[in-house]
Design an enzyme around this catalytic site. Structure first.
Site, short mmCIF file in Angstrom:
data_model
loop_
_atom_site.label_atom_id
_atom_site.label_comp_id
_atom_site.label_asym_id
_atom_site.label_seq_id
_atom_site.Cartn_x
_atom_site.Cartn_y
_atom_site.Cartn_z
N CYS A 1 6.25 -0.03 7.52
CA CYS A 1 5.87 1.17 6.82
C CYS A 1 7.21 1.65 5.98
O CYS A 1 8.20 1.69 6.18
CB CYS A 1 5.39 2.31 7.36
SG CYS A 1 4.98 3.88 6.60
N LEU A 2 6.72 1.84 4.58
CA LEU A 2 7.80 2.41 3.87
C LEU A 2 8.40 3.60 4.25
O LEU A 2 9.88 3.89 3.79
CB LEU A 2 7.53 2.36 2.23
CG LEU A 2 7.03 0.96 1.60
CD1 LEU A 2 6.32 1.48 0.23
CD2 LEU A 2 7.82 0.10 1.56
N HIS B 1 -4.24 1.65 8.03
CA HIS B 1 -2.65 2.14 7.92
C HIS B 1 -2.54 3.32 6.82
O HIS B 1 -2.19 4.18 6.98
CB HIS B 1 -1.90 0.97 7.53
CG HIS B 1 -0.31 1.32 7.48
ND1 HIS B 1 0.31 0.91 8.23
CD2 HIS B 1 0.01 2.18 6.49
CE1 HIS B 1 1.82 1.46 8.12
NE2 HIS B 1 1.63 2.29 6.81
N GLU B 2 -3.04 3.09 5.70
CA GLU B 2 -2.87 4.04 4.63
C GLU B 2 -3.68 5.49 4.80
O GLU B 2 -3.15 6.50 4.73
CB GLU B 2 -3.13 3.59 3.17
CG GLU B 2 -2.56 2.28 2.58
CD GLU B 2 -1.13 2.40 2.77
OE1 GLU B 2 -0.36 3.67 2.57
OE2 GLU B 2 -0.21 1.37 2.89
N HIS C 1 -2.13 7.83 7.06
CA HIS C 1 -1.23 8.78 6.41
C HIS C 1 -2.12 10.16 5.86
O HIS C 1 -1.23 11.11 5.78
CB HIS C 1 -0.45 8.16 5.03
CG HIS C 1 0.62 7.09 5.60
ND1 HIS C 1 1.79 7.46 6.04
CD2 HIS C 1 0.64 5.73 5.21
CE1 HIS C 1 2.59 6.40 6.28
NE2 HIS C 1 1.80 5.23 5.80
N GLY D 1 0.74 -1.18 0.05
CA GLY D 1 0.02 -0.01 -0.03
C GLY D 1 0.88 1.15 -0.13
O GLY D 1 2.06 1.23 0.61
N GLN E 1 3.26 9.83 0.97
CA GLN E 1 4.34 9.16 1.22
C GLN E 1 5.43 9.36 0.03
O GLN E 1 6.85 9.12 0.19
CB GLN E 1 4.16 7.66 1.25
CG GLN E 1 3.76 7.20 2.64
CD GLN E 1 3.54 5.84 2.65
OE1 GLN E 1 2.38 5.26 2.21
NE2 GLN E 1 4.46 4.78 3.18
ZN ZN Z 1 2.80 3.43 5.79
#
Ligand code: ZN
Length: 174
Positions: free
Chosen positions: A101-102, A143-144, A147, A46, A51
């Site tokens: 998380c990236l 989660h997304e 953000h 995701g 991000q």
């Molecule tokens: Zn994330």
């Protein structure tokens, strides 16, 4: 298409509230395609627009739920583009699960999430859609969407660990 740079913690950009998407033009379509390419290259399941340095309410997800039987083939991944998403229903049941998380490289953490949710959003072409999700998909969406509010999973995690990977390991990165 292009692979975009990921904004990482503690960059304050990750803390901004994202803005509504208003134009469903060619530029948005290109951005969505680039986000899919970036997510696959990392790899992740995701990615939210903040991000990659775009303050927009936009999320892409691509995730294949592990089959329950060991030898079963992996199912086709489910793919979502959620524009201006809003959670309209949440299960009372909460479940803990491990997230990465990236934008927070090197760490994973245990996070409590609603087991099931219903999301109202627009498609990449601006049409209304409703997505019902449970289990891992519900976790990824929550989660997304965090953000988009400037929230990171480490804010919610009960415990955060350094990530130790061997070759076999596959962590879910969002
Ligand atoms: Zn994330």
């Amino acid at each position: 298409m292009a692979i975009l740079d990921i904004v990482t913690f503690p960059d304050p950009f990750l803390r901004l509230k994202a803005k509504e998407v208003k134009k469903f033009d060619k530029e948005l379509q290109n951005l969505i395609n680039d986000m899919f390419e970036t997510m696959r290259a990392e790899p992740g399941v995701g990615l939210a627009a903040p991000q990659i340095g775009q303050s927009l309410k936009l999320v892409v997800i691509e995730y294949a739920e592990e089959p329950e039987e060991e030898d079963a083939p992996m199912p086709k991944p489910k793919r979502y583009v959620l524009v201006n998403p809003e959670i309209v229903e949440r299960s009372e049941e909460m479940v803990e699960g491990m997230e990465g998380c990236l934008s927070v490289p090197g760490l994973v953490g245990m996070v409590n999430r609603h087991e099931a949710i219903t999301v109202k959003a627009l498609t990449r072409h601006g049409k209304p859609q409703k997505v019902k999700a449970d289990g891992w998909m519900a976790r990824i969406i929550q989660h997304e969407m965090d953000h988009l509010d400037g929230v990171l999973y480490v804010d919610r995690a009960s415990e955060v660990y350094e990530r130790v990977l061997d070759d076999e390991d596959e962590e879910v990165e969002e």
